[in-house]
Scaffold this motif. Structure first.
Motif, PDB file in Angstrom:
ATOM      1  N   SER A   7      -2.745  30.138   6.802  1.00  0.00           N
ATOM      2  CA  SER A   7      -1.411  29.741   7.084  1.00  0.00           C
ATOM      3  C   SER A   7      -1.269  29.974   8.548  1.00  0.00           C
ATOM      4  O   SER A   7      -0.459  29.421   9.318  1.00  0.00           O
ATOM      5  CB  SER A   7      -0.405  30.748   6.192  1.00  0.00           C
ATOM      6  N   LEU A   9      -5.837  37.807  -0.072  1.00  0.00           N
ATOM      7  CA  LEU A   9      -4.525  37.664   0.930  1.00  0.00           C
ATOM      8  C   LEU A   9      -5.202  37.363   2.124  1.00  0.00           C
ATOM      9  O   LEU A   9      -4.361  36.668   3.041  1.00  0.00           O
ATOM     10  CB  LEU A   9      -3.941  39.226   0.817  1.00  0.00           C
ATOM     11  N   ALA A  18       1.931  28.357   0.915  1.00  0.00           N
ATOM     12  CA  ALA A  18       1.147  29.225   2.009  1.00  0.00           C
ATOM     13  C   ALA A  18       1.944  29.103   3.288  1.00  0.00           C
ATOM     14  O   ALA A  18       2.522  28.187   3.804  1.00  0.00           O
ATOM     15  CB  ALA A  18      -0.026  28.577   2.262  1.00  0.00           C
ATOM     16  N   TRP A  52       1.655  40.012  -1.625  1.00  0.00           N
ATOM     17  CA  TRP A  52       1.792  41.477  -0.992  1.00  0.00           C
ATOM     18  C   TRP A  52       2.608  42.086  -2.056  1.00  0.00           C
ATOM     19  O   TRP A  52       2.432  43.234  -2.562  1.00  0.00           O
ATOM     20  CB  TRP A  52       2.707  41.412   0.018  1.00  0.00           C
ATOM     21  N   SER A  59       6.634  33.020   6.925  1.00  0.00           N
ATOM     22  CA  SER A  59       6.420  34.235   6.049  1.00  0.00           C
ATOM     23  C   SER A  59       6.297  35.422   6.588  1.00  0.00           C
ATOM     24  O   SER A  59       5.683  35.671   7.766  1.00  0.00           O
ATOM     25  CB  SER A  59       4.885  33.949   5.575  1.00  0.00           C
ATOM     26  N   VAL A  79      -5.514  33.627   2.851  1.00  0.00           N
ATOM     27  CA  VAL A  79      -4.510  32.899   2.924  1.00  0.00           C
ATOM     28  C   VAL A  79      -3.705  33.139   4.182  1.00  0.00           C
ATOM     29  O   VAL A  79      -3.132  32.158   4.755  1.00  0.00           O
ATOM     30  CB  VAL A  79      -3.608  33.101   1.559  1.00  0.00           C
ATOM     31  N   VAL A  80      -3.378  34.266   4.462  1.00  0.00           N
ATOM     32  CA  VAL A  80      -2.809  34.580   5.912  1.00  0.00           C
ATOM     33  C   VAL A  80      -3.610  34.008   6.958  1.00  0.00           C
ATOM     34  O   VAL A  80      -2.905  33.268   7.802  1.00  0.00           O
ATOM     35  CB  VAL A  80      -2.753  36.184   6.299  1.00  0.00           C
ATOM     36  N   GLU A 101       1.777  34.298   0.736  1.00  0.00           N
ATOM     37  CA  GLU A 101       1.710  35.524   1.331  1.00  0.00           C
ATOM     38  C   GLU A 101       2.531  36.750   0.713  1.00  0.00           C
ATOM     39  O   GLU A 101       2.203  37.741   0.463  1.00  0.00           O
ATOM     40  CB  GLU A 101       1.415  35.787   2.766  1.00  0.00           C
ATOM     41  N   VAL A 116       2.856  36.943   6.742  1.00  0.00           N
ATOM     42  CA  VAL A 116       1.964  36.336   7.750  1.00  0.00           C
ATOM     43  C   VAL A 116       2.306  36.795   9.213  1.00  0.00           C
ATOM     44  O   VAL A 116       1.433  37.071  10.097  1.00  0.00           O
ATOM     45  CB  VAL A 116       2.106  34.705   7.898  1.00  0.00           C
TER      46      VAL A 116
END
Length: 314
Positions: A286, A279, A243, A266, A299, A282-283, A262, A302
């Motif tokens: 993070s 998604l 992550a 994507w 990321s 998780v974003v 991420e 992110v």
């Protein structure tokens, strides 16, 4: 939140499994100790985001990886839900700790090269398998599932290029000990797309199908997603990711961050490949962890989406 347009590519799997390594591999190289309650919340958020496997920690000696010295405390904090989460164990002492907590899944970490085995395991290339044998045997006898990592599969900072047949030899020896899955690590991020396909093909020739293989890419040279695409074309359906792109290897200083969860999600979304991961969640997670670490997430996804999601993170 914007999402990629779905344009499936031919020859791709319908579904993949994302093996989340952020709490262990992602945090292990952080110099500032992350509080155990933050780690526990990190794990819980990742599980809630739909990640089917979240590797929680490692029972390594605290002198080697101080960040993970609180492994037992973390697993106790996670309680019953933590029993099904995998943990890395370096040897039988680590296994003993996992057994005491009633955990169900462990991982061992081997090397495809002599030098890294010496630096990371204090064993020769051949001695590492003798060290792992009783650990795997006891774990299997206790009903545990065992995953095996093999590092330096595409290159080694001390030895340079690593022959494909050497990687296959190391990997098959780990599987022969009783591991159910083998994760092939691009520890210093030097793999390229053609090399990935060649290694997968070599394992196939040795009788190891893609259903027993996973890929663990690092993005040192910006090749992690290209290598993932190549591995998908070769039939791989399990990918390790971290992550926010956190991580590296404390014993290989040229190893930078892991493939970001991420960024992987994507790309999979764009290809129409199912994975079951939220998604946005998780974003948001993070972005939250980046706040605790005091720096932006590595990321790309992110960075692109985090600002719009930061306020909506739970």
């Amino acid at each position: 939140m914007s999402l990629p347009m779905q344009v499936p590519a031919e020859g791709m799997p319908e579904r993949v499994t994302i093996y989340e390594v952020g709490p262990r591999d992602g945090l292990q190289n952080e110099s500032a100790i992350v509080p155990v309650d933050v780690k526990a919340e990190f794990v819980r958020r990742l599980v809630a985001a739909g990640l089917p496997i979240v590797e929680a920690t490692s029972f390594v000696h605290p002198g080697w990886v101080p960040q993970l010295a609180d492994a037992a405390e973390l697993m106790a904090d996670l309680g019953e839900e933590g029993r099904r989460l995998p943990v890395l164990v370096p040897n039988e002492r680590g296994l003993d700790r996992a057994l005491e907590l009633g955990l169900e899944h462990i991982a061992i970490f081997g090397s495809a090269t002599e030098t890294f085995a010496s630096n990371n395991l204090n064993r020769t290339f051949d001695e590492q398998f003798a060290m792992f044998e009783p650990t795997v045997a006891r774990a299997r006898e206790a009903g545990m599932d065992v995953r095996a990592y093999v590092s330096m599969c595409f290159g080694d900072p001390w030895e340079g290029t690593v022959p494909v047949e050497q990687v296959v030899s190391a990997g098959t020896r780990l599987l022969d000990l009783g591991a159910s899955q083998l994760s092939l690590g691009d520890t210093i991020g030097v793999a390229t797309a053609g090399h990935v396909k060649a290694l997968v093909a070599a394992f196939g020739e040795a009788g190891v199908g893609t259903d027993r293989l996973a890929m663990h890419f690092h993005d040192t040279y910006g090749q992690a997603l290209a290598n993932t695409f190549s591995a998908l074309q070769a039939g791989i359906t399990t990918f390790d990711a971290s992550a926010g792109g956190l991580g590296g290897c404390p014993y290989a200083k040229s190893a930078t961050g892991n493939l970001a969860t991420e960024d992987l999600v994507w790309m999979l979304d764009g290809l129409g490949i199912a994975h079951g991961v939220d998604l946005a969640a998780v974003v948001g997670t993070s972005t939250w962890m980046a706040g605790h670490l005091g720096r932006p997430s590595p990321s790309a996804v992110v960075r692109a989406l985090g600002g719009s999601l930061a306020q909506s993170a739970p």
